[in-house]
Each structure stands twice: as C-alpha cells, then as structure tokens.
Design a protein around this motif. Structure first.
Motif, PDB file in Angstrom:
ATOM      1  N   TYR A   8       0.830  -1.204   0.000  1.00 31.53           N
ATOM      2  CA  TYR A   8       0.000   0.000   0.000  1.00 31.53           C
ATOM      3  C   TYR A   8       0.866   1.255   0.000  1.00 31.53           C
ATOM      4  O   TYR A   8       0.538   2.260  -0.665  1.00 31.53           O
ATOM      5  CB  TYR A   8      -0.911   0.013   1.223  1.00 31.53           C
ATOM      6  CG  TYR A   8      -2.092  -0.939   1.115  1.00 31.53           C
ATOM      7  CD1 TYR A   8      -2.688  -1.202  -0.109  1.00 31.53           C
ATOM      8  CD2 TYR A   8      -2.592  -1.560   2.256  1.00 31.53           C
ATOM      9  CE1 TYR A   8      -3.750  -2.076  -0.202  1.00 31.53           C
ATOM     10  CE2 TYR A   8      -3.663  -2.435   2.179  1.00 31.53           C
ATOM     11  CZ  TYR A   8      -4.246  -2.692   0.939  1.00 31.53           C
ATOM     12  OH  TYR A   8      -5.299  -3.541   0.849  1.00 31.53           O
ATOM     13  N   ILE A   9       1.975   1.232   0.732  1.00 34.10           N
ATOM     14  CA  ILE A   9       2.861   2.402   0.783  1.00 34.10           C
ATOM     15  C   ILE A   9       3.488   2.667  -0.590  1.00 34.10           C
ATOM     16  O   ILE A   9       3.585   3.819  -1.049  1.00 34.10           O
ATOM     17  CB  ILE A   9       3.939   2.202   1.856  1.00 34.10           C
ATOM     18  CG1 ILE A   9       3.286   2.187   3.259  1.00 34.10           C
ATOM     19  CG2 ILE A   9       4.991   3.312   1.795  1.00 34.10           C
ATOM     20  CD1 ILE A   9       4.268   1.840   4.375  1.00 34.10           C
ATOM     21  N   ILE A  10       3.913   1.597  -1.291  1.00 35.67           N
ATOM     22  CA  ILE A  10       4.510   1.755  -2.631  1.00 35.67           C
ATOM     23  C   ILE A  10       3.483   2.339  -3.607  1.00 35.67           C
ATOM     24  O   ILE A  10       3.768   3.269  -4.377  1.00 35.67           O
ATOM     25  CB  ILE A  10       5.046   0.398  -3.137  1.00 35.67           C
ATOM     26  CG1 ILE A  10       6.218  -0.065  -2.242  1.00 35.67           C
ATOM     27  CG2 ILE A  10       5.482   0.494  -4.598  1.00 35.67           C
ATOM     28  CD1 ILE A  10       6.697  -1.479  -2.552  1.00 35.67           C
ATOM     29  N   LEU A  11       2.271   1.788  -3.543  1.00 39.95           N
ATOM     30  CA  LEU A  11       1.217   2.304  -4.421  1.00 39.95           C
ATOM     31  C   LEU A  11       0.892   3.760  -4.090  1.00 39.95           C
ATOM     32  O   LEU A  11       0.618   4.575  -4.985  1.00 39.95           O
ATOM     33  CB  LEU A  11      -0.047   1.444  -4.281  1.00 39.95           C
ATOM     34  CG  LEU A  11       0.058   0.005  -4.819  1.00 39.95           C
ATOM     35  CD1 LEU A  11      -1.218  -0.778  -4.525  1.00 39.95           C
ATOM     36  CD2 LEU A  11       0.343   0.018  -6.326  1.00 39.95           C
ATOM     37  N   ALA A  12       0.921   4.102  -2.800  1.00 39.22           N
ATOM     38  CA  ALA A  12       0.669   5.491  -2.404  1.00 39.22           C
ATOM     39  C   ALA A  12       1.749   6.405  -2.944  1.00 39.22           C
ATOM     40  O   ALA A  12       1.474   7.540  -3.391  1.00 39.22           O
ATOM     41  CB  ALA A  12       0.596   5.591  -0.873  1.00 39.22           C
ATOM     42  N   GLY A  13       3.024   5.942  -2.920  1.00 37.48           N
ATOM     43  CA  GLY A  13       4.111   6.757  -3.460  1.00 37.48           C
ATOM     44  C   GLY A  13       3.968   6.983  -4.955  1.00 37.48           C
ATOM     45  O   GLY A  13       4.169   8.107  -5.461  1.00 37.48           O
ATOM     46  N   ILE A  14       3.589   5.923  -5.698  1.00 40.94           N
ATOM     47  CA  ILE A  14       3.408   6.051  -7.152  1.00 40.94           C
ATOM     48  C   ILE A  14       2.262   6.998  -7.457  1.00 40.94           C
ATOM     49  O   ILE A  14       2.352   7.880  -8.328  1.00 40.94           O
ATOM     50  CB  ILE A  14       3.161   4.660  -7.783  1.00 40.94           C
ATOM     51  CG1 ILE A  14       4.413   3.775  -7.607  1.00 40.94           C
ATOM     52  CG2 ILE A  14       2.784   4.791  -9.257  1.00 40.94           C
ATOM     53  CD1 ILE A  14       4.209   2.333  -8.021  1.00 40.94           C
ATOM     54  N   PHE A  47       1.678  12.281  -0.568  1.00 42.06           N
ATOM     55  CA  PHE A  47       2.189  11.012  -0.037  1.00 42.06           C
ATOM     56  C   PHE A  47       2.000  10.947   1.485  1.00 42.06           C
ATOM     57  O   PHE A  47       1.629   9.901   2.035  1.00 42.06           O
ATOM     58  CB  PHE A  47       3.671  10.865  -0.400  1.00 42.06           C
ATOM     59  CG  PHE A  47       4.273   9.564   0.069  1.00 42.06           C
ATOM     60  CD1 PHE A  47       3.813   8.342  -0.424  1.00 42.06           C
ATOM     61  CD2 PHE A  47       5.289   9.560   1.018  1.00 42.06           C
ATOM     62  CE1 PHE A  47       4.370   7.155   0.018  1.00 42.06           C
ATOM     63  CE2 PHE A  47       5.842   8.379   1.470  1.00 42.06           C
ATOM     64  CZ  PHE A  47       5.393   7.171   0.961  1.00 42.06           C
ATOM     65  N   SER A  48       2.245  12.069   2.181  1.00 46.81           N
ATOM     66  CA  SER A  48       2.080  12.090   3.639  1.00 46.81           C
ATOM     67  C   SER A  48       0.623  11.874   4.031  1.00 46.81           C
ATOM     68  O   SER A  48       0.319  11.153   4.996  1.00 46.81           O
ATOM     69  CB  SER A  48       2.584  13.429   4.204  1.00 46.81           C
ATOM     70  OG  SER A  48       3.970  13.593   3.952  1.00 46.81           O
ATOM     71  N   ILE A  49      -0.300  12.496   3.277  1.00 48.51           N
ATOM     72  CA  ILE A  49      -1.729  12.317   3.574  1.00 48.51           C
ATOM     73  C   ILE A  49      -2.156  10.869   3.345  1.00 48.51           C
ATOM     74  O   ILE A  49      -2.896  10.272   4.143  1.00 48.51           O
ATOM     75  CB  ILE A  49      -2.568  13.286   2.729  1.00 48.51           C
ATOM     76  CG1 ILE A  49      -2.280  14.735   3.163  1.00 48.51           C
ATOM     77  CG2 ILE A  49      -4.061  12.981   2.869  1.00 48.51           C
ATOM     78  CD1 ILE A  49      -2.944  15.770   2.272  1.00 48.51           C
ATOM     79  N   LEU A  50      -1.653  10.267   2.262  1.00 49.17           N
ATOM     80  CA  LEU A  50      -1.979   8.860   1.996  1.00 49.17           C
ATOM     81  C   LEU A  50      -1.398   7.948   3.076  1.00 49.17           C
ATOM     82  O   LEU A  50      -2.013   6.940   3.448  1.00 49.17           O
ATOM     83  CB  LEU A  50      -1.460   8.460   0.619  1.00 49.17           C
ATOM     84  CG  LEU A  50      -2.184   9.103  -0.574  1.00 49.17           C
ATOM     85  CD1 LEU A  50      -1.491   8.724  -1.879  1.00 49.17           C
ATOM     86  CD2 LEU A  50      -3.654   8.673  -0.605  1.00 49.17           C
ATOM     87  N   LEU A  51      -0.196   8.306   3.573  1.00 53.42           N
ATOM     88  CA  LEU A  51       0.388   7.517   4.671  1.00 53.42           C
ATOM     89  C   LEU A  51      -0.496   7.577   5.917  1.00 53.42           C
ATOM     90  O   LEU A  51      -0.666   6.580   6.630  1.00 53.42           O
ATOM     91  CB  LEU A  51       1.791   8.027   5.001  1.00 53.42           C
ATOM     92  CG  LEU A  51       2.928   7.562   4.110  1.00 53.42           C
ATOM     93  CD1 LEU A  51       4.258   8.133   4.595  1.00 53.42           C
ATOM     94  CD2 LEU A  51       3.017   6.033   4.083  1.00 53.42           C
ATOM     95  N   LEU A  52      -1.057   8.761   6.186  1.00 51.89           N
ATOM     96  CA  LEU A  52      -1.956   8.878   7.339  1.00 51.89           C
ATOM     97  C   LEU A  52      -3.192   8.007   7.157  1.00 51.89           C
ATOM     98  O   LEU A  52      -3.712   7.435   8.129  1.00 51.89           O
ATOM     99  CB  LEU A  52      -2.364  10.337   7.540  1.00 51.89           C
ATOM    100  CG  LEU A  52      -1.287  11.268   8.123  1.00 51.89           C
ATOM    101  CD1 LEU A  52      -1.808  12.701   8.162  1.00 51.89           C
ATOM    102  CD2 LEU A  52      -0.882  10.807   9.525  1.00 51.89           C
TER     103      LEU A  52
END
Length: 677
Positions: A8-14, A47-52
């Motif tokens: 999920y983190i990789i997809l969020a970064g992309i 990216f930070s918002i998606l991480l949250l």
C-alpha cells in the motif's frame, strides 16, 4: 509491518508522484526548476496524507535496567522508646539511607508501622499498638511482582493481629529482622490477662478472672489486690517459683451502684523488679439495673434459633429463652421482646395476646411459614402466595433512619431463603435491607421496621440467618460485627421511647485512648436523615474542666468524630446541631492503659523464626552493620535488564503533521512570491 502494508505504501508513493507531476506538467510547456520543486512539495504533501490514511505501525524496542527493591519496615511504637532503642534505630535508618552501595544496587523504600503501615515521614515512636502481620499484608500487595528483600526493625512484640512468624505464606520475600532490646531475662511479675464482663447487674456479684505470671528462678512472695476509689476490695497472697510461675485467681465483686465502676488490679512488685508498669491493669464495668428478657418462639428446630440466641446474648444485658408457642401464653409479661419464628396457626393465640398487650415483636418469615395465616393475622402487610421459593441477598438501605446502622458487608452475605413473591404494606415502613437476586437489586424489602399503635415491629423475609453470622466470623475472625448489628435491632425493638431527631452511639468507657469514636445520626422533621446539618461536639474533662470542641464528619449515612487523642480521664460531652436548637449530652471514660509498656524484652524467638521461615537472617541492633554486607553480597538480588516492545501507529507521529503543514505553507509562499497565485 506486514507485506500488505508495504505494498500500500509503494502504491501510495506512485499515486502521489503521478498526481504531483500531472498537476504541474499540464500547466507548463517545459519543466523549470520551480515547477520541479513545486512537484516535489506536492508529492510530499499527497504522499504524507496517503500515509496517514494507510496508518502503518512501527515496533519500538526500549531497554531499561530494573533494580531490586530494598524495603525497610520500622516499628514506630512506644515500646521501642520504652526499651531505650529509639536513638539506635534512627542512627541505623540514617546509615541505610546514606549507604552508597545500597543506593547503587537497590531502590530503597522505608516504611513505619504501628497499627497501620505508612511511608517514612519521621520517627516519633508514639504508636500505641503494633500489628506486624498487617504491615506485611500491606507490603505484599505493593511488592507482589518484584524482588524486595525486607529489613524489619522491631522488638517483635505485637499487641494484636495474626501471628506474624508465619507471614511468609503471604509475603514471598526474604525478611531480615533487626531485633531491638535485650535478651537478658529480668525477674518480673506481671498481670498477663484479666477477664471480666463488660456489663453487670445491680445487687449482683460479677466474676473476675486474673492470670498472673512470674519470670524468675527464685521463690518469691507477693500480694494480689483489687481496689477502687473506696480502698482495697479484694486481696490474696501469692507465692511463685521457677516451676510454679503462673497463678489463675478467681473471685467475685459486688455491684452496688448504677453506672461505670472503676477498679485497679495490682500485683505488688518485688523490690528489685525493673518493669513495674505491667504489674497494674485498670478495668471497669458498667452496672445496669435492668435485664432485657427476649423470647424466641418457634414450632420446630432450626439453626437460626441458636444463632439468634448466641448473637443476642453476646450483650450480657440480654437473656434469651427459646419456647414453643403453647408454652409462652402465661409468660408474656416476663419478656420485653418476642421473636416470632416462621409462625403458623399455632401462633394465633400468642399474636392476639401480643396485640392486646401492645407487645413488641420481630417476625421471621421463611420457607416453612404459613402465608395464609400471616395474611389473615397481620393488619399491616400481605404477602403474595406463589408456592415457590427463592434465594435473596441483602442490600443496605443507606437512608434508613430509626437508628444508626453500619454496612457490615451485607451484599457479600449468603442468600436467605423465603417464599417467592412481593409483600405489600398498608402503612409506611422503614426499609433497613432490600432484596437482591443474583446481584441485581430490587425494590422489594428484605428487612423492615415500623410502628403501629405504639407497638414496634420488624419483619425479616428470609431464613438461614445463621449463615450470615458464620460468614461474618470467617471474614473478621469475630462475631462482633454481626452481633452489633442484631443488637441494635433488638435494642430498637425492645424500647418504646419516642423518636429523637438526634441519636448518639458511643461506649460508656474505652480501654486506652485508641478508637474512641462517637457516632451521631441527625434527622429532619420528617425523620429523614439530614446530611446538610453541621454537628459539633464539646468534650469536657471532669477533673481539669478543660473543654475542646470538634466537628463531626459526615461518613456514609451518619456523622462521626474520632477522639482517640484524648488523655485517660472522665469526660462529659454535648453534641449540638448548628442550624437547629437540638442537642444531646452524655459521658464516657477513657481508662489508662498502654499495652506497649507491658513488654520488658524483645520477642527474640518469634523474630528468629520469622527469619528462618522467609530465608532471611536475624540480627541484633548491636551487630546490625552485618546485615548490609550480607544483602550486598547476596546474588539473589541482581538488577534485571528488561525490554519493552511498543507498537506505534504512524498517526501518533507528530512530525508527519509538521511535514505536511510546512510543505503546504512553503508551496503557497513560493507560488505567491512567483506570481503563480
């Protein structure tokens, strides 16, 4: 962190990178350095918002060193000062607290104890009671999960409580007793025990039993005397030797005047006797001029009958007879109270006579009670008839007002058995106990009292009250709490005095100045407990005529004042209500007695046994330095490295919020500066 979260983190970064490039590519024909920097900031924000939103968790491992505890329990009773060990104790405590080796190896906790355990504030050696077992019982709750070798500094003389030498079953720590006092056995005479009834009756003789003990090797002669304000009323010569070292002296004394009579028992001391305090024991009896006769009437045998008789007769002012309903008709005038136990049709004549004579009675309704007879006889209540039985537990009604009652743990008492169904009252009643079924409180009464046509009655809706008395003993190692509860109920029912808005509960005399407590209950004009009132008590010493005023503190459903600091003397007192002109007076006496001064030597044998049972080592104060060296060298007491693993979600990481806020602010400022907004 799971592989799914990483994906999920990789997809969020992309996704964040694509969105950032898309927002700025479509606005410019070429990618300038500013647009590249803006794209980077926008990527960080998205990216930070998606991480949250994903909220991954991270494991944090923390290492810390946990030192063992060194517990020091110091006897703060007056016996330490009496044995002239107070100075040595203070020096030893100071040595322990300032010892560098102990501070490095242990967490040092110092407590004092008398009748209670307290953290060390100062050593006054003023406690008038010692309960070593209770001190360890409280320590066991604090150090149950840790290593805590314990240094006990005491003379080993316990004035009350369980035997402390077997406390190792409760307190699983090594105990190192430091024994205070001398092991030399001095020649000594002392009154070991004196037994006398608290209440006696006018113009009767009351028995006294005294145990006198001798400690010595020679044959000695002395005299035992009992005296009062008029002089010696009894004397007897006694002879002791090494083999014949105790005497039990029985005698009787006359009760000639109503009130509190004071006496002094004394064994005349030997010329070379060191401790003469334990040669004297003061005691007092209260002479009353009337005995309350109570009849328990039952048509069959039941354990409740014996329990009621034992409980009521624990007060020597009361005498109980157990009779059949046919055998009491001609004896009604001989009794002040009747306990009607599970009545049936054979009780008809008795109840009619009680109503005619306006006699007070207490009805117990149980599983064998004839409810048809009850409903046809009573003018006050009716009980539903269901032919089913139920077990009921008790809940105290804190608003009960006819007399002061303490909660003795009714909710934990075994259930009483009775008929299932409700009881309906035709007049107002005072509910003392409510029913509880399977720990669910109901509005149905279990025990009530009421007055009708000048007659006082009580109704208990359950049998097997003997289980309550047995349970009270198991919890408190004494029947006193239950007997006091039943005694107050009997006292209320046996009296027809007019209700008072201010009721007092106190003893006529107290042995020593411990637990001198006076309770009061104040009611409004509707006889409902009034917690808004302020009560004060003025106590006057009859000899010095010095008066002191104290406030009564509201405690649960009554007011209370503790006068334990008063010296031994006779006192008069008056309790006054501040807002209303209501007061009540009385008197009591504090007898001079200090149990801590009865000891001449340390109890070495018990202290040594305590050390043996707990895998510790006993020391005397003279070689107490050795205990520090032993504890420091003992490999059982080592510091332990512990690790703590915490799982921290990213949403708790405050820096991420700072990154988002700073990135947003920086992007807005730079775009504003470059005229892009």
């Amino acid at each position: 962190m799971s592989s799914e979260t990483i994906l999920y983190i990789i997809l969020a970064g992309i996704l964040a990178l694509l969105l950032a490039l898309f927002q700025y590519f479509r606005k410019g024909k070429n990618m300038s350095k500013w647009y590249m920097f803006f794209s980077f900031l926008r990527f960080i924000i998205i990216f930070s918002i998606l991480l949250l939103i994903i909220n991954p968790s991270f494991e944090q491992l923390t290492l810390h060193v946990e030192k063992p505890n060194l517990v020091v329990a110091v006897d703060n009773s007056t016996s330490v000062k009496y044995l002239k060990q107070d100075g040595a104790v203070k020096n030893f405590i100071e040595t322990i607290q300032n010892h560098a080796g102990l501070q490095e190896k242990f967490n040092l906790d110092v407590y004092t104890f008398g009748d209670k355990l307290n953290a060390l504030d100062s050593l006054s050696f003023s406690e008038s009671q010692t309960n070593i077992y209770h001190a360890f019982k409280q320590l066991s709750q604090v150090y149950k999960q840790s290593t805590a070798p314990t240094i006990l500094i005491s003379d080993g003389n316990q004035t009350y409580g369980n035997d402390y030498q077997f406390v190792h079953d409760l307190y699983k720590q090594p105990i190192y007793p430091v024994i205070l006092g001398h092991t030399v056995r001095y020649t000594d005479l002392k009154i070991q025990q004196l037994n006398v009834n608290r209440y006696v009756y006018l113009k009767n003789k009351f028995p006294v039993e005294t145990i006198v003990v001798y400690n010595g090797s020679e044959t000695v002669n002395s005299k035992f005397e009992i005296s009062n304000q008029h002089g010696v009323v009894f004397s007897k010569p006694v002879t002791f030797s090494k083999e014949d070292n105790s005497k039990v002296i029985h005698f009787t004394l006359p009760a000639t005047a109503v009130g509190v009579s004071k006496y002094k028992a004394q064994i005349i001391p030997l010329s070379h006797e060191k401790n003469r305090v334990n040669n004297i024991k003061n005691f007092a009896v209260e002479v009353v001029d009337q005995k309350t006769n109570i009849a328990i009437i039952s048509d069959f045998l039941h354990p409740d009958l014996g329990a009621l008789k034992k409980s009521i007769e624990s007060n020597e002012q009361r005498f109980v007879s157990i009779l059949k309903p046919d055998n009491i008709i001609d004896k009604i005038n001989d009794f002040q109270l009747f306990i009607v136990y599970q009545p049936n049709h054979r009780f008809k004549l008795l109840l009619n006579k009680l109503k005619t004579s306006n006699g007070n009675y207490f009805t117990v309704i149980g599983a064998k009670t004839n409810l048809n007879f009850i409903n046809n006889t009573s003018e006050v209540y009716d009980h539903d008839i269901t032919n089913q039985r139920e077990d009921y537990q008790a809940v105290l009604n804190s608003n009960y007002h006819p007399f002061i009652i303490d909660d003795i743990g009714f909710e934990s008492f075994p259930p009483l058995q009775s008929h299932y169904g409700s009881i309906k009252f035709k007049q107002p009643v005072d509910v003392l106990l409510n029913k509880s079924v399977h720990k669910v409180s109901t509005d149905d009464p279990l025990l009530v009292t009421f007055e009708t046509q000048g007659r006082r009655e009580a109704v208990l809706l359950g049998e097997n009250i003997w289980k309550w008395r047995a349970h009270s003993y198991l919890e408190n190692q004494s029947f006193q709490e239950f007997d006091d509860f039943l005694g107050k109920l009997v006292q209320y029912l046996a009296s027809n005095k007019q209700k008072s808005r201010l009721n007092l509960d106190y003893n006529s005399f107290y042995e020593g100045n411990n637990h001198v407590v006076i309770k009061a209950d104040f009611f409004d004009k509707n006889y409902v407990f009034d917690a808004r009132e302020t009560l004060h008590i003025t106590v006057t010493n009859k000899v010095s005529e010095l008066s002191k005023t104290f406030p009564l503190v509201l405690k649960n459903n009554h007011f209370e004042v503790d006068l334990s600091g008063l010296e031994a003397a006779e006192y008069q007192f008056t309790v006054k209500a501040t807002n209303e002109k209501i007061s009540k007076s009385g008197s009591f006496e504090i007898l001079e007695y200090n149990v801590e001064q009865q000891f001449l030597n340390a109890n070495v044998s018990k202290m040594k046994q305590l050390a043996t049972n707990s895998s510790g080592t006993p020391y005397f104060m003279g070689n107490s330095e050795g205990i520090i060296n032993e504890i420091l060298a003992d490999n059982r007491y080592q510091a332990i490295q512990k690790s703590t693993k915490n799982t921290i979600p990213l949403v708790d990481w405050k820096y991420l919020l700072a990154i988002i806020a700073s990135s947003l602010g920086l992007e807005w400022f730079l775009r504003k500066y470059n005229g892009l907004i």
